[in-house]
Design a protein around this motif. Structure first.
Motif, PDB file in Angstrom:
ATOM      1  N   GLY A  95      60.956 -36.456 -37.225  1.00  0.00           N
ATOM      2  CA  GLY A  95      61.936 -35.377 -37.117  1.00  0.00           C
ATOM      3  C   GLY A  95      62.577 -34.956 -38.418  1.00  0.00           C
ATOM      4  N   LYS A  96      62.141 -35.527 -39.544  1.00  0.00           N
ATOM      5  CA  LYS A  96      62.734 -35.176 -40.828  1.00  0.00           C
ATOM      6  C   LYS A  96      61.703 -34.463 -41.706  1.00  0.00           C
ATOM      7  N   LYS A  97      62.089 -33.309 -42.198  1.00  0.00           N
ATOM      8  CA  LYS A  97      61.177 -32.478 -42.987  1.00  0.00           C
ATOM      9  C   LYS A  97      61.034 -33.022 -44.404  1.00  0.00           C
ATOM     10  N   PHE A  98      59.777 -33.099 -44.863  1.00  0.00           N
ATOM     11  CA  PHE A  98      59.516 -33.512 -46.235  1.00  0.00           C
ATOM     12  C   PHE A  98      58.710 -32.473 -47.001  1.00  0.00           C
ATOM     13  N   ALA A  99      58.224 -31.443 -46.294  1.00  0.00           N
ATOM     14  CA  ALA A  99      57.378 -30.452 -46.951  1.00  0.00           C
ATOM     15  C   ALA A  99      57.412 -29.136 -46.187  1.00  0.00           C
ATOM     16  N   GLY A 100      57.106 -28.061 -46.898  1.00  0.00           N
ATOM     17  CA  GLY A 100      56.999 -26.752 -46.277  1.00  0.00           C
ATOM     18  C   GLY A 100      55.799 -26.013 -46.837  1.00  0.00           C
ATOM     19  N   ILE A 101      55.115 -25.269 -45.993  1.00  0.00           N
ATOM     20  CA  ILE A 101      53.888 -24.569 -46.384  1.00  0.00           C
ATOM     21  C   ILE A 101      54.114 -23.068 -46.328  1.00  0.00           C
ATOM     22  N   SER A 102      53.565 -22.363 -47.308  1.00  0.00           N
ATOM     23  CA  SER A 102      53.604 -20.897 -47.304  1.00  0.00           C
ATOM     24  C   SER A 102      52.238 -20.379 -47.739  1.00  0.00           C
ATOM     25  N   GLN A 103      52.060 -19.069 -47.640  1.00  0.00           N
ATOM     26  CA  GLN A 103      50.800 -18.466 -48.061  1.00  0.00           C
ATOM     27  C   GLN A 103      51.067 -17.210 -48.878  1.00  0.00           C
ATOM     28  N   ARG A 104      50.144 -16.946 -49.778  1.00  0.00           N
ATOM     29  CA  ARG A 104      50.120 -15.673 -50.510  1.00  0.00           C
ATOM     30  C   ARG A 104      48.691 -15.179 -50.508  1.00  0.00           C
ATOM     31  N   GLY A 128      49.486 -45.111 -42.050  1.00  0.00           N
ATOM     32  CA  GLY A 128      49.759 -45.213 -40.620  1.00  0.00           C
ATOM     33  C   GLY A 128      50.732 -44.168 -40.112  1.00  0.00           C
ATOM     34  N   LYS A 129      50.826 -43.035 -40.808  1.00  0.00           N
ATOM     35  CA  LYS A 129      51.744 -41.973 -40.410  1.00  0.00           C
ATOM     36  C   LYS A 129      50.989 -40.662 -40.231  1.00  0.00           C
ATOM     37  N   LYS A 130      51.586 -39.776 -39.430  1.00  0.00           N
ATOM     38  CA  LYS A 130      51.038 -38.436 -39.238  1.00  0.00           C
ATOM     39  C   LYS A 130      52.204 -37.453 -39.197  1.00  0.00           C
ATOM     40  N   SER A 131      52.045 -36.347 -39.920  1.00  0.00           N
ATOM     41  CA  SER A 131      53.097 -35.338 -39.907  1.00  0.00           C
ATOM     42  C   SER A 131      52.874 -34.372 -38.756  1.00  0.00           C
ATOM     43  N   LEU A 132      53.953 -33.785 -38.299  1.00  0.00           N
ATOM     44  CA  LEU A 132      53.916 -32.734 -37.290  1.00  0.00           C
ATOM     45  C   LEU A 132      54.366 -31.431 -37.924  1.00  0.00           C
ATOM     46  N   ALA A 133      53.866 -30.317 -37.407  1.00  0.00           N
ATOM     47  CA  ALA A 133      54.214 -28.999 -37.942  1.00  0.00           C
ATOM     48  C   ALA A 133      55.008 -28.215 -36.906  1.00  0.00           C
ATOM     49  N   TYR A 134      56.268 -28.007 -37.173  1.00  0.00           N
ATOM     50  CA  TYR A 134      57.124 -27.135 -36.368  1.00  0.00           C
ATOM     51  C   TYR A 134      58.369 -26.846 -37.195  1.00  0.00           C
ATOM     52  N   GLU A 135      59.093 -25.820 -36.810  1.00  0.00           N
ATOM     53  CA  GLU A 135      60.243 -25.404 -37.598  1.00  0.00           C
ATOM     54  C   GLU A 135      61.393 -26.404 -37.488  1.00  0.00           C
ATOM     55  N   MET A 140      40.312 -14.856 -43.066  1.00  0.00           N
ATOM     56  CA  MET A 140      40.825 -16.120 -42.567  1.00  0.00           C
ATOM     57  C   MET A 140      42.116 -15.873 -41.788  1.00  0.00           C
ATOM     58  N   ALA A 141      42.196 -16.396 -40.585  1.00  0.00           N
ATOM     59  CA  ALA A 141      43.412 -16.269 -39.788  1.00  0.00           C
ATOM     60  C   ALA A 141      44.564 -16.969 -40.501  1.00  0.00           C
ATOM     61  N   ILE A 142      45.762 -16.413 -40.360  1.00  0.00           N
ATOM     62  CA  ILE A 142      46.942 -16.993 -41.005  1.00  0.00           C
ATOM     63  C   ILE A 142      47.094 -18.465 -40.638  1.00  0.00           C
ATOM     64  N   ASN A 143      47.029 -18.766 -39.354  1.00  0.00           N
ATOM     65  CA  ASN A 143      47.228 -20.148 -38.914  1.00  0.00           C
ATOM     66  C   ASN A 143      46.148 -21.081 -39.441  1.00  0.00           C
ATOM     67  N   SER A 169      66.812 -26.944 -41.980  1.00  0.00           N
ATOM     68  CA  SER A 169      66.327 -27.310 -43.303  1.00  0.00           C
ATOM     69  C   SER A 169      66.423 -26.077 -44.201  1.00  0.00           C
ATOM     70  N   TYR A 170      66.211 -26.264 -45.502  1.00  0.00           N
ATOM     71  CA  TYR A 170      66.101 -25.055 -46.315  1.00  0.00           C
ATOM     72  C   TYR A 170      64.668 -24.525 -46.241  1.00  0.00           C
ATOM     73  N   CYS A 171      64.553 -23.200 -46.303  1.00  0.00           N
ATOM     74  CA  CYS A 171      63.287 -22.480 -46.138  1.00  0.00           C
ATOM     75  C   CYS A 171      62.538 -22.927 -44.873  1.00  0.00           C
ATOM     76  N   PRO A 172      63.195 -22.817 -43.699  1.00  0.00           N
ATOM     77  CA  PRO A 172      62.545 -23.252 -42.456  1.00  0.00           C
ATOM     78  C   PRO A 172      61.390 -22.340 -42.070  1.00  0.00           C
ATOM     79  N   GLY A 173      60.377 -22.916 -41.430  1.00  0.00           N
ATOM     80  CA  GLY A 173      59.228 -22.138 -40.985  1.00  0.00           C
ATOM     81  C   GLY A 173      58.402 -22.918 -39.983  1.00  0.00           C
ATOM     82  N   ASP A 174      57.481 -22.231 -39.329  1.00  0.00           N
ATOM     83  CA  ASP A 174      56.667 -22.858 -38.289  1.00  0.00           C
ATOM     84  C   ASP A 174      55.824 -24.011 -38.820  1.00  0.00           C
TER      85      ASP A 174
END
Length: 289
Positions: free
Chosen positions: A161-170, A138-145, A117-120, A149-154
């Motif tokens: 424009g306000k971060k509420f979540a962050g995704i990582s992989q193992r 009626g909302k949609k989140s956008l994914a960009y760094e 599986m590709a990372i993205n 924020s703390y633990c910033p990522g793509d």
């Protein structure tokens, strides 16, 4: 890859559900990380799809990069001053906050050994699932760094424009864990201020070769605030499960087999050893018992 292919795991699949409330382990902190690795092995070996919910209470989850702060012990003293226990997780990245208003959630998926599986793609599965959950609001989140924020990522998830979540992989052999923390409710400003103070104490203005964020509490918010509704962690968990069911997925309770428990025990000892190595005398002994 088409949208249909990206959403493949999110519809017409069966999932096994594991969550903190069903864990048969006395330790409720390091256990989450050891169990993740055990479930990764299980998913890859048996080609199973897994949903894993693991909210924590008052825990700062450090990345291994955080241990490279030039004044790491001073940074840890800041967390102690806030009354926050901490551990070092078994993956890269930077510090995140877990408390009663934050939901940690993982999709643990098998990989085809012949077609990794590709990372993205893994990130896109999680983002699509969260956006499916948000549709009725009626909302949609956008994914960009979100850089400050703390633990910033793509794959920071943000609304307005306000971060509420962050995704990582193992990833382990033939298994992928796509993990997300969601700041559902609570005092997000205080969380961000604590991590800002952590890095300020750990750097003391020095320039180092690793990048640590200059945390600005103003760029982060809770999902409750961004949606303008009252929302609890349990409600968010149920919304995720309901969305999978609406996508024709089936969900059954996962069983803690002897195989899973044996792998868990190995992972638990590794996590203890890693934290002893990384934290030394600063280890929180209550969390490692």
């Amino acid at each position: 890859m088409t949208t249909t292919e990206k959403k493949d795991f999110l519809s017409n699949h069966s999932y096994e559900l594991y969550e903190a409330t069903t864990m048969p382990f006395p330790n409720k902190t390091i256990s989450h990380f050891a169990l993740t690795d055990s479930l990764l092995h299980y998913a890859g070996k048996h080609q199973k799809n897994i949903v894993h919910f693991w909210p924590t209470i008052n825990l700062v989850i450090l990345g291994m990069m955080d241990t490279k702060l030039p004044y790491f012990k001073d940074a840890l003293a800041v967390l102690k001053g806030y009354g926050q226990p901490y551990i070092v997780r078994n993956s890269g990245g930077l510090a995140v906050v877990g408390d009663e208003g934050v939901l940690n959630f993982s999709l643990i998926l098998p990989e085809d050994p012949q077609q990794k599986m590709a990372i993205n793609t893994g990130y896109e599965y999680m983002m699509q699932l969260i956006n499916d959950v948000l549709k009725p609001f009626g909302k949609k989140s956008l994914a960009y760094e979100i850089k400050n924020s703390y633990c910033p990522g793509d794959y920071d998830l943000s609304i307005d424009g306000k971060k509420f979540a962050g995704i990582s992989q193992r990833r382990l052999k033939n298994g992928v864990a796509i993990m997300i923390y969601i700041s559902v409710n609570g005092n997000q400003t205080k969380r961000a201020e604590m991590i800002r103070d952590f890095y300020q104490a750990g750097l003391k203005g020095e320039t180092v070769k690793w990048h640590f964020p200059s945390v600005d509490p103003a760029v982060m918010a809770t999902l409750e605030y961004l949606l303008g509704v009252s929302l609890t962690v349990d409600e968010m968990k149920n919304l995720i499960l309901r969305t999978l069911l609406q996508n024709n997925c089936s969900i059954v309770a996962g069983e803690y087999s002897s195989e899973i428990i044996a792998d868990y025990n190995v992972g638990f000892e590794k996590m203890i050893h890693r934290n002893q190595q990384m934290l030394g005398n600063s280890i929180d002994k209550e969390l490692s018992e």
